[in-house]
Motif scaffolding. Structure first.
Motif, short mmCIF file in Angstrom:
data_model
loop_
_atom_site.label_atom_id
_atom_site.label_comp_id
_atom_site.label_asym_id
_atom_site.label_seq_id
_atom_site.Cartn_x
_atom_site.Cartn_y
_atom_site.Cartn_z
N THR A 182 57.13 80.78 63.30
CA THR A 182 57.29 80.90 64.76
C THR A 182 56.35 82.01 65.22
O THR A 182 55.65 82.62 64.41
CB THR A 182 58.74 81.31 65.15
OG1 THR A 182 58.96 82.65 64.68
CG2 THR A 182 59.79 80.38 64.60
N ILE A 241 62.71 79.12 66.99
CA ILE A 241 63.91 78.53 66.38
C ILE A 241 64.89 78.07 67.46
O ILE A 241 65.47 76.98 67.36
CB ILE A 241 64.57 79.57 65.44
CG1 ILE A 241 63.66 79.82 64.22
CG2 ILE A 241 65.95 79.12 65.00
CD1 ILE A 241 64.09 80.98 63.32
N SER A 262 63.51 79.48 74.63
CA SER A 262 62.24 79.10 75.28
C SER A 262 61.18 78.72 74.26
O SER A 262 60.20 78.06 74.59
CB SER A 262 61.74 80.25 76.15
OG SER A 262 61.73 81.44 75.40
N ARG A 263 61.38 79.16 73.01
CA ARG A 263 60.37 78.88 71.97
C ARG A 263 61.01 79.06 70.59
O ARG A 263 62.18 79.42 70.49
CB ARG A 263 59.16 79.81 72.12
CG ARG A 263 59.52 81.29 72.13
CD ARG A 263 58.40 82.14 72.71
NE ARG A 263 58.89 83.42 73.15
CZ ARG A 263 58.79 84.55 72.48
NH1 ARG A 263 58.18 84.56 71.30
NH2 ARG A 263 59.25 85.68 72.96
N LEU A 312 64.12 84.72 78.46
CA LEU A 312 64.02 86.03 79.12
C LEU A 312 62.74 86.14 79.93
O LEU A 312 62.78 86.20 81.15
CB LEU A 312 64.11 87.15 78.08
CG LEU A 312 64.13 88.56 78.65
CD1 LEU A 312 65.38 88.79 79.50
CD2 LEU A 312 64.06 89.60 77.55
N SER A 313 61.58 86.11 79.25
CA SER A 313 60.32 86.34 79.95
C SER A 313 59.50 85.06 80.17
O SER A 313 58.72 84.99 81.10
CB SER A 313 59.47 87.34 79.15
OG SER A 313 59.23 86.82 77.85
N ARG A 314 59.68 84.07 79.32
CA ARG A 314 58.85 82.85 79.40
C ARG A 314 59.50 81.80 80.31
O ARG A 314 60.04 80.80 79.84
CB ARG A 314 58.62 82.26 78.01
CG ARG A 314 58.25 83.27 76.93
CD ARG A 314 56.79 83.68 77.00
NE ARG A 314 56.51 84.73 76.05
CZ ARG A 314 55.88 84.56 74.89
NH1 ARG A 314 55.44 83.37 74.54
NH2 ARG A 314 55.66 85.58 74.09
N TYR A 320 65.27 96.21 61.98
CA TYR A 320 65.58 94.78 62.02
C TYR A 320 66.63 94.43 60.95
O TYR A 320 67.62 93.73 61.22
CB TYR A 320 64.29 93.99 61.80
CG TYR A 320 64.42 92.49 61.86
CD1 TYR A 320 64.52 91.83 63.09
CD2 TYR A 320 64.40 91.71 60.70
CE1 TYR A 320 64.61 90.44 63.15
CE2 TYR A 320 64.49 90.33 60.75
CZ TYR A 320 64.60 89.69 61.98
OH TYR A 320 64.69 88.33 62.03
N ASN A 365 71.01 83.46 69.09
CA ASN A 365 69.70 83.32 68.44
C ASN A 365 68.68 84.35 68.92
O ASN A 365 67.77 84.71 68.18
CB ASN A 365 69.17 81.90 68.70
CG ASN A 365 67.72 81.76 68.34
OD1 ASN A 365 67.36 81.65 67.17
ND2 ASN A 365 66.84 81.78 69.34
P1 NAP Z 1 60.61 84.09 68.71
O1 NAP Z 1 59.72 82.94 68.47
O2 NAP Z 1 60.02 85.44 68.88
O3 NAP Z 1 61.55 83.75 69.96
C1 NAP Z 1 62.50 84.69 70.41
C2 NAP Z 1 63.32 84.11 71.52
O4 NAP Z 1 64.28 85.09 71.92
C3 NAP Z 1 62.54 83.75 72.76
O5 NAP Z 1 63.07 82.56 73.31
C4 NAP Z 1 62.80 84.93 73.70
O6 NAP Z 1 62.76 84.58 75.09
C5 NAP Z 1 64.22 85.26 73.33
N1 NAP Z 1 64.63 86.62 73.67
C6 NAP Z 1 64.09 87.79 73.25
N2 NAP Z 1 64.77 88.82 73.78
C7 NAP Z 1 65.76 88.28 74.53
C8 NAP Z 1 66.80 88.81 75.33
N3 NAP Z 1 66.98 90.14 75.46
N4 NAP Z 1 67.63 87.96 75.99
C9 NAP Z 1 67.47 86.63 75.86
N5 NAP Z 1 66.52 86.06 75.12
C10 NAP Z 1 65.67 86.88 74.47
O7 NAP Z 1 61.67 84.25 67.50
P2 NAP Z 1 62.15 83.21 66.39
O8 NAP Z 1 61.27 83.37 65.21
O9 NAP Z 1 62.34 81.88 66.99
O10 NAP Z 1 63.55 83.86 65.98
C11 NAP Z 1 64.78 83.43 66.52
C12 NAP Z 1 65.90 84.16 65.79
O11 NAP Z 1 65.82 83.87 64.38
C13 NAP Z 1 65.84 85.67 65.92
O12 NAP Z 1 67.14 86.21 66.01
C14 NAP Z 1 65.19 86.09 64.61
O13 NAP Z 1 65.53 87.41 64.25
C15 NAP Z 1 65.78 85.08 63.66
N6 NAP Z 1 65.01 84.90 62.43
C16 NAP Z 1 63.71 84.45 62.48
C17 NAP Z 1 63.02 84.29 61.29
C18 NAP Z 1 61.61 83.79 61.26
O14 NAP Z 1 61.03 83.73 60.15
N7 NAP Z 1 61.01 83.41 62.39
C19 NAP Z 1 63.63 84.61 60.07
C20 NAP Z 1 64.93 85.07 60.07
C21 NAP Z 1 65.62 85.20 61.26
P3 NAP Z 1 61.36 84.65 75.97
O15 NAP Z 1 60.40 83.75 75.25
O16 NAP Z 1 61.76 84.09 77.29
O17 NAP Z 1 60.95 86.07 76.00
#
Ligand code: NAP
Length: 248
Positions: A191, A18, A15-16, A38-40, A156, A91
């Protein structure tokens, strides 16, 4: 022919951030996109409309990746709607950052359940159609923190390190069925997740990145396009670090 022409890709948490960038990028490479949120709900619908308007076969599903039965049901629905799953991208993830002294059982359990158990749930379900097809590519989005550790992120980091062991084990188990399993370890990507970091922490991260910029969702999506495609047909069990050189 496009890189992912007619491949069906299932992405959790798109939904947002990565996940959304992965969906947009892989759609541009010709993939059919099944994604979850999930929520958005509104953001999920908006992505579905955006990709559909651009000519992509796409469907968004509201589904909790950490719920074992819901993940199984999701895979059944995706196969019913799209006919197959060629690429699974785990993801969905969360952070509950705090020092170990303040970390509650709930902080620990939430992160392990959503980051690590979700990957198990989806792999367990999606490998059934992949084994029947004798083909598949699984991509687990881990983190550099799972390799190097990070103060304030014990839960984490443990979940992301767990994903790496999981990735290698799945690669060894399912290689003979032509199912590849790799992980991508992003560094600092801009993000909502990283938007929660304070100024000092941001400066600290940025000072350690040789390429002198934060990464984008697109940087991670490009790595997914490669690992999901036949260009990576002989690549399995690997952790592709995409971090601007931060970890080396
Ligand atoms: P984000 O912006 O917080 O987005 C998280 C996404 O996961 C949202 O689409 C959310 O859905 C969804 N989500 C959360 N809980 C869920 C569940 N139980 N079931 C299904 N969907 C769920 O995070 P991001 O930064 O894009 O990160 C994406 C991935 O990359 C994660 O695994 C994170 O650990 C990893 N990562 C991120 C970074 C970074 O710097 N951002 C670095 C290393 C690794 P809703 O919006 O609908 O709630």
């Amino acid at each position: 022919m496009k890189l992912l022409e007619n491949k069906v890709v299932l992405i959790t948490g798109a939904s947002r951030g990565i996940g959304k960038a992965i969906a947009q990028n892989l759609a541009a490479h010709g993939a059919h996109i099944a994604f979850t949120f999930l929520s958005r709900i509104e953001k999920g619908k908006a992505l579905e409309e955006e990709l559909s308007a651009a000519g992509t076969t796409v469907k968004g599903y509201q589904s909790d990746a950490s719920d074992f039965n819901a993940a199984d049901e999701l895979v059944t629905n995706v196969v019913a709607d799209f006919g197959k799953i060629d690429v699974l991208i785990n993801n969905a993830g969360i952070t509950r950052d705090t020092l170990i002294m303040r970390m509650t059982e709930e902080h620990w359990d939430d992160v392990m359940r959503i980051n690590l158990k979700s990957a198990f749930n989806l792999v367990k379900a999606a490998t059934k159609p992949m084994m029947r097809a004798r083909a598949g590519s699984i991509i687990n989005i881990t983190s550099v923190v799972g390799i190097m550790g990070n103060a304030g992120q014990a839960n984490y980091a443990a979940s992301k390190a767990g994903m790496i062991g999981f990735t290698k084990s799945v690669a060894k188990e399912l290689g003979s069925r032509n199912i590849r399993c790799n992980a991508i370890a992003p560094g600092f990507i801009e993000t909502e997740m990283t938007g929660e970091l304070n100024e000092d922490k941001l400066k600290e991260w940025m000072s350690g990145i040789p390429l002198k910029r934060a990464g984008s969702g697109e940087d991670i999506a490009n790595a997914c396009a490669y690992l999901g495609s036949d260009m990576a047909a002989y690549v399995t069990g690997q952790v592709l670090v995409v971090d601007g050189g931060m970890l080396m």
